[in-house]
Design an enzyme around this catalytic site. Structure first.
Site, mmCIF file in Angstrom:
data_model
loop_
_atom_site.group_PDB
_atom_site.id
_atom_site.type_symbol
_atom_site.label_atom_id
_atom_site.label_comp_id
_atom_site.label_asym_id
_atom_site.label_seq_id
_atom_site.Cartn_x
_atom_site.Cartn_y
_atom_site.Cartn_z
ATOM 1 N N MET A 61 -7.934 -4.815 6.481
ATOM 2 C CA MET A 61 -7.327 -6.108 6.828
ATOM 3 C C MET A 61 -5.819 -6.055 6.580
ATOM 4 O O MET A 61 -5.166 -7.096 6.503
ATOM 5 C CB MET A 61 -7.968 -7.239 6.023
ATOM 6 N N GLY A 62 -5.269 -4.849 6.433
ATOM 7 C CA GLY A 62 -3.826 -4.716 6.249
ATOM 8 C C GLY A 62 -3.394 -5.035 4.829
ATOM 9 O O GLY A 62 -4.209 -5.049 3.910
ATOM 10 N N HIS A 78 -2.282 -0.669 0.530
ATOM 11 C CA HIS A 78 -1.872 -0.124 -0.774
ATOM 12 C C HIS A 78 -2.509 1.254 -0.916
ATOM 13 O O HIS A 78 -3.160 1.753 0.021
ATOM 14 C CB HIS A 78 -2.272 -1.081 -1.891
ATOM 15 N N HIS A 134 -6.162 1.883 0.231
ATOM 16 C CA HIS A 134 -6.345 2.136 1.669
ATOM 17 C C HIS A 134 -5.897 3.558 2.020
ATOM 18 O O HIS A 134 -6.549 4.253 2.804
ATOM 19 C CB HIS A 134 -5.508 1.148 2.497
ATOM 20 N N GLY A 180 -14.251 1.842 0.930
ATOM 21 C CA GLY A 180 -14.005 2.020 -0.497
ATOM 22 C C GLY A 180 -15.168 1.532 -1.348
ATOM 23 O O GLY A 180 -15.804 0.527 -1.021
ATOM 24 N N MET A 203 -6.873 -1.702 -7.335
ATOM 25 C CA MET A 203 -5.882 -2.169 -6.356
ATOM 26 C C MET A 203 -6.563 -3.077 -5.339
ATOM 27 O O MET A 203 -7.681 -2.813 -4.915
ATOM 28 C CB MET A 203 -5.243 -0.976 -5.663
ATOM 29 N N ARG A 208 -5.183 -8.705 -2.663
ATOM 30 C CA ARG A 208 -5.110 -10.058 -3.244
ATOM 31 C C ARG A 208 -4.424 -10.068 -4.609
ATOM 32 O O ARG A 208 -4.166 -11.154 -5.133
ATOM 33 C CB ARG A 208 -6.515 -10.661 -3.362
HETATM 34 P P1 AMP Z 1 -9.597 -4.522 2.918
HETATM 35 O O1 AMP Z 1 -8.298 -4.316 3.616
HETATM 36 O O2 AMP Z 1 -9.489 -5.219 1.609
HETATM 37 O O3 AMP Z 1 -10.664 -5.088 3.824
HETATM 38 O O4 AMP Z 1 -10.103 -3.065 2.538
HETATM 39 C C1 AMP Z 1 -10.241 -2.066 3.514
HETATM 40 C C2 AMP Z 1 -10.957 -0.898 2.915
HETATM 41 O O5 AMP Z 1 -10.204 -0.386 1.815
HETATM 42 C C3 AMP Z 1 -12.348 -1.250 2.372
HETATM 43 O O6 AMP Z 1 -13.242 -0.200 2.682
HETATM 44 C C4 AMP Z 1 -12.102 -1.353 0.889
HETATM 45 O O7 AMP Z 1 -13.248 -1.089 0.098
HETATM 46 C C5 AMP Z 1 -11.054 -0.266 0.684
HETATM 47 N N1 AMP Z 1 -10.300 -0.499 -0.554
HETATM 48 C C6 AMP Z 1 -9.650 -1.636 -0.909
HETATM 49 N N2 AMP Z 1 -9.122 -1.503 -2.147
HETATM 50 C C7 AMP Z 1 -9.472 -0.271 -2.585
HETATM 51 C C8 AMP Z 1 -9.230 0.458 -3.793
HETATM 52 N N3 AMP Z 1 -8.552 -0.063 -4.805
HETATM 53 N N4 AMP Z 1 -9.724 1.713 -3.890
HETATM 54 C C9 AMP Z 1 -10.429 2.256 -2.863
HETATM 55 N N5 AMP Z 1 -10.687 1.622 -1.699
HETATM 56 C C10 AMP Z 1 -10.218 0.379 -1.561
#
Ligand code: AMP
Length: 281
Positions: A30-31, A34, A37, A149, A186, A189
């Protein structure tokens, strides 16, 4: 890196690569990127010829009272990070690309058992939305591999289950949680946290480490470990949504902890809901 926003443009790039039998790795995000990602992208680059990253803040996984409008969207900064990470294709669809027939009268996938536990209890809409968007992204990209993740452990479990149930020819690869120096997982949010809340937030990792240490010393009662973690989080001003000790496959609560059993936590620091999890060794 090539950036495309429409399904047609994306498929025009991908089709010749598929004809050459290139492996395609998809990293849905979702952008507000960090290092968490970026670790998924590094893993994708190890496994795949071509890495596609999608950035789409999926409206169907937010309830009306949640933070869809406030969700950070630093797209130019994200593009620089993705370029530096040698991503091949960035896909930035709009709602109409993902939901061509609208978001209400649209196909949904249900996974009643796994998606109604843990986060599904307080966020009943969430996995419905996740399954909708991931299924559509899989249909659009048709990746050979997809990277998620462990930070979102229930999401990883639900998606792995969907891929298996529906015989999708996709290898789902889970990647370890990347943490800040003080242990906070990380998350896009984390920027919502005030300096005091950010300091309090390290208690989540601390509570899980304390539970792990007690388990290493012989404590196997889930109830006792949960009580310890609960006190640490409450003392740090957290409002607890859940602290559960679960079987990593079924996500069901266990009474007696064993190696491989997982701790899963969701708790609020102010209005910011943080989640984390770890495996007991
Ligand atoms: P999001 O942008 O929050 O939807 O996350 C996108 C992907 O990045 C998802 O598969 C999350 O599980 C992964 N992700 C987010 N934060 C972390 C983290 N701290 N360590 C590893 N993977 C992460």
């Amino acid at each position: 890196m090539q950036t495309v926003s429409t399904v047609k443009d994306l498929q025009a790039l991908l089709n010749p690569l598929k004809e050459k039998n290139k492996s395609i790795g998809l990293v849905p995000t979702m952008g507000a990127l960090h290092k968490g990602h970026l670790s998924l992208i590094q893993e994708a680059k190890k496994h795949c010829d071509i890495v596609v990253v999608s950035i789409f803040v999926n409206p169907t996984q937010f309830a009306p009272h949640e933070d869809l409008d406030q969700y950070p969207r630093p797209i130019e900064k994200d593009k620089l990070l993705l370029n530096d990470a040698n991503v091949d294709i960035l896909f930035t669809p709009t709602d109409i690309d993902i939901y061509p027939n609208g978001k209400i009268n649209t196909t949904q996938i249900e996974l009643p058992h796994l998606s109604t536990q843990l986060c599904g209890k307080t966020r009943p809409h969430f996995f419905k939305g996740v399954l909708m968007v991931v299924n559509r992204l899989f249909g659009i990209v048709q990746p050979t591999h997809a990277f998620f993740g462990e930070k979102d452990f229930q999401q990883l479990t639900v998606i792995t289950h969907m891929v298996s149930d529906l015989h999708m020819p996709i290898q789902v690869i889970g990647c370890p949680i990347i943490r800040e120096q003080d242990g906070l997982a990380m998350s896009s949010r984390n920027i919502y946290l005030s300096p005091q809340q950010r300091q309090n937030a390290q208690a989540i990792h601390h509570s899980m480490q304390t539970a792990k240490a007690q388990f290493a010393k012989g404590e196997t009662s889930a109830q006792s470990l949960i009580a310890t973690m609960s006190k640490i989080l409450t003392d740090a001003n957290f409002k607890i949504d859940y602290i559960q000790i679960i079987d990593p496959k079924t996500l069901a609560d266990v009474d007696q902890v064993q190696p491989g059993t997982r701790i899963a936590i969701a708790a609020y620091q102010g209005t910011t809901r943080l989640i984390d999890n770890t495996s007991l060794l």
